[in-house]
Design an enzyme around this catalytic site. Structure first.
Site, PDB file in Angstrom:
ATOM      1  N   CYS A 157     -88.253  24.179   4.215  1.00 27.24           N
ATOM      2  CA  CYS A 157     -87.548  24.748   3.072  1.00 27.24           C
ATOM      3  C   CYS A 157     -88.552  25.464   2.171  1.00 27.24           C
ATOM      4  CB  CYS A 157     -86.822  23.652   2.292  1.00 27.24           C
ATOM      5  SG  CYS A 157     -86.066  24.211   0.738  1.00 27.24           S
ATOM      6  N   CYS A 212     -87.997  23.414  -5.982  1.00 31.31           N
ATOM      7  CA  CYS A 212     -86.988  22.345  -5.964  1.00 31.31           C
ATOM      8  C   CYS A 212     -87.522  21.203  -5.112  1.00 31.31           C
ATOM      9  CB  CYS A 212     -85.669  22.862  -5.394  1.00 31.31           C
ATOM     10  SG  CYS A 212     -84.391  21.578  -5.211  1.00 31.31           S
ATOM     11  N   CYS A 241     -84.701  17.280  -2.413  1.00 29.74           N
ATOM     12  CA  CYS A 241     -84.723  16.673  -1.078  1.00 29.74           C
ATOM     13  C   CYS A 241     -86.090  16.033  -0.873  1.00 29.74           C
ATOM     14  CB  CYS A 241     -84.450  17.724  -0.009  1.00 29.74           C
ATOM     15  SG  CYS A 241     -82.777  18.404  -0.058  1.00 29.74           S
ATOM     16  N   CYS A 292     -80.209  27.598  -0.230  1.00 29.18           N
ATOM     17  CA  CYS A 292     -80.485  26.187   0.081  1.00 29.18           C
ATOM     18  C   CYS A 292     -79.981  25.824   1.473  1.00 29.18           C
ATOM     19  CB  CYS A 292     -79.833  25.294  -0.962  1.00 29.18           C
ATOM     20  SG  CYS A 292     -79.971  23.531  -0.615  1.00 29.18           S
ATOM     21  N   GLN A 298     -66.531  12.892  -0.256  1.00 24.22           N
ATOM     22  CA  GLN A 298     -67.865  12.774   0.305  1.00 24.22           C
ATOM     23  C   GLN A 298     -68.447  14.151   0.597  1.00 24.22           C
ATOM     24  OE1 GLN A 298     -69.482  10.049   0.450  1.00 24.22           O
ATOM     25  NE2 GLN A 298     -68.112   8.321   0.735  1.00 24.22           N
ATOM     26  N   GLU A 331     -57.304   3.517  -8.089  1.00 25.56           N
ATOM     27  CA  GLU A 331     -58.374   4.446  -8.476  1.00 25.56           C
ATOM     28  C   GLU A 331     -58.203   4.802  -9.938  1.00 25.56           C
ATOM     29  OE1 GLU A 331     -61.183   7.099  -9.115  1.00 25.56           O
ATOM     30  OE2 GLU A 331     -61.099   6.055  -7.176  1.00 25.56           O
ATOM     31  N   ASN A 336     -65.015   0.638  -1.992  1.00 20.61           N
ATOM     32  CA  ASN A 336     -65.975   1.739  -1.904  1.00 20.61           C
ATOM     33  C   ASN A 336     -66.409   2.102  -3.323  1.00 20.61           C
ATOM     34  OD1 ASN A 336     -67.502   3.897  -0.909  1.00 20.61           O
ATOM     35  ND2 ASN A 336     -65.778   5.311  -0.997  1.00 20.61           N
ATOM     36  N   CYS A 358     -72.961   3.185  -1.128  1.00 20.51           N
ATOM     37  CA  CYS A 358     -74.021   4.192  -1.130  1.00 20.51           C
ATOM     38  C   CYS A 358     -75.301   3.648  -1.740  1.00 20.51           C
ATOM     39  CB  CYS A 358     -73.564   5.449  -1.878  1.00 20.51           C
ATOM     40  SG  CYS A 358     -73.143   5.165  -3.608  1.00 20.51           S
TER      41      CYS A 358
END
Length: 376
Positions: free
Chosen positions: A7, A15, A18, A91, A215, A265, A308, A335
């Site tokens: 990248c 940046c 990542c 990106c 997601q 939710e 979740n 996550c």
């Protein structure tokens, strides 16, 4: 699959989001598995299934672009240390469809004379461009604005943008008048198209409204839902709760004849989306309600529960409710493996039977981990 992604933004320090950029994919995956196994080492009898891998690039279906520069030369990307724009429209982790849409959007910003918001000076109008791509290639575009000042010009020039980007299915303006570090405001103004973006996953269509969560990795999300369905079908419950259900991904996928599903939710737009998806699919036994999952009581306990939660986890209150519930099966999708382990430890009546890692976020040290828990 094993080659390291390169990248230019990362290499020149523009940046560093990542954090694992340049690391071979197999090394990334091995490190994520090792971390998850270490965090969940307190349950050595659990069976670890093979991880679900991801494409290492072009996997993101959503871009959250900060707008900088000027209306003549806007940038879409992030801000540097001086709060000025850094363009990231090339990106490599974004889908090709997202990257291809940025040039017409940037040209539109200039044509409509929408002034990017200057954070240090606290002036200007356009704060963010939020872009989502469906599996069918359609797009939802959201302009996050400080006020309605630019709406007339946006509406005037919007037909030209729709001609340039015919895949735009939803275009909205979101109003965020406050000067604060949040992504969007509470008011959404529909400018073109329908009220939701159709996210087609196999035979199911999930409707995504502008303020709803989905997601960011469509392929891995489909695998996540498929795994939950397989585990639920295995225990064959007559009733299932889906807590933190979002737009109904888990609930809709585990639906089956004779099985009652109820999702909860806190986001009203997400619940509206989930209800629309259930209605279109003809799933009369799948219902949804707006509510706080942590406020549930242990009454009317179902045969299985899917949770979740956000990164912070379930919290003490909901863990206590689940621990006292007596529900035979819990599927926990997380996550954050650290809060996942904390929550499992807070529910000693449940033991992990199977664990699977889903590499939802290549090029970072984040991942999704799903656990099948059964009552001892």
């Amino acid at each position: 699959m094993n080659a390291a992604m390169q990248c230019d933004y990362f290499d020149r320090g523009a940046c560093r989001s990542c954090t694992l950029m340049g690391t071979p994919y197999d090394v990334q995956l091995a490190a994520k598995m090792a971390h998850a196994r270490e965090v969940l080492a307190a349950w050595p009898d659990a069976v670890w299934l093979p991880p679900m891998t991801s494409a290492s690039h072009g996997f993101r279906n959503r871009a959250k672009m900060v707008v900088g520069g000027t209306s003549d030369n806007p940038t879409l990307g992030i801000l540097d240390s001086t709060q000025h724009g850094v363009d990231l429209t090339g990106c490599g982790i974004l889908s090709a469809g997202l990257r291809a849409a940025f040039a017409p959007i940037t040209a539109f910003i200039s044509r409509a004379r929408i002034t990017p918001y200057d954070i240090p000076a606290r002036r200007g109008e356009l704060k963010h461009v939020l872009l989502t791509q469906s599996p069918d290639g359609d797009l939802m575009l959201r302009f996050v604005l400080r006020s309605t000042e630019a709406l007339g010009r946006i509406r005037k020039h919007l037909p030209a943008l729709l001609t340039d980007l015919p895949q735009l299915a939803v275009v909205t303006a979101n109003l965020l008048p406050e000067h604060k570090a949040v992504l969007e405001g509470d008011e959404e103004i529909l400018l073109s198209g329908g009220e939701s973006l159709a996210m087609r996953l196999g035979s199911l269509v999930l409707h995504l409204r502008p303020a709803s969560f989905f997601q960011t990795n469509t392929e891995v999300a489909a695998g996540l839902y498929a795994q939950a369905k397989a585990w639920i079908d295995e225990v064959a419950p007559r009733s299932v709760w889906d807590l933190y259900c979002g737009v109904g991904g888990f609930a809709l996928h585990v639906a089956a004849p004779g099985r009652r599903i109820h999702g909860v939710e806190v986001s009203a737009p997400a619940v509206e989306s989930a209800r629309l998806s259930a209605s279109e699919a003809g799933l009369a036994d799948v219902t949804f309600a707006v509510g706080d999952a942590t406020a549930l009581s242990a009454g009317d306990i179902p045969d299985a529960i899917i949770v979740n939660p956000p990164r912070r986890g379930l919290g003490d209150r909901l863990c206590a409710v689940l621990e006292a519930s007596g529900v035979p099966t819990i599927i926990y999708s997380s996550c954050n493996a650290t809060t996942l382990a904390q929550d499992i430890a807070a529910m000693p009546a449940y033991a992990p039977q199977r664990i699977r890692l889903f590499d939802m976020f290549p090029q970072t040290d984040h991942s999704e981990v799903m656990v099948l828990l059964t009552r001892r």
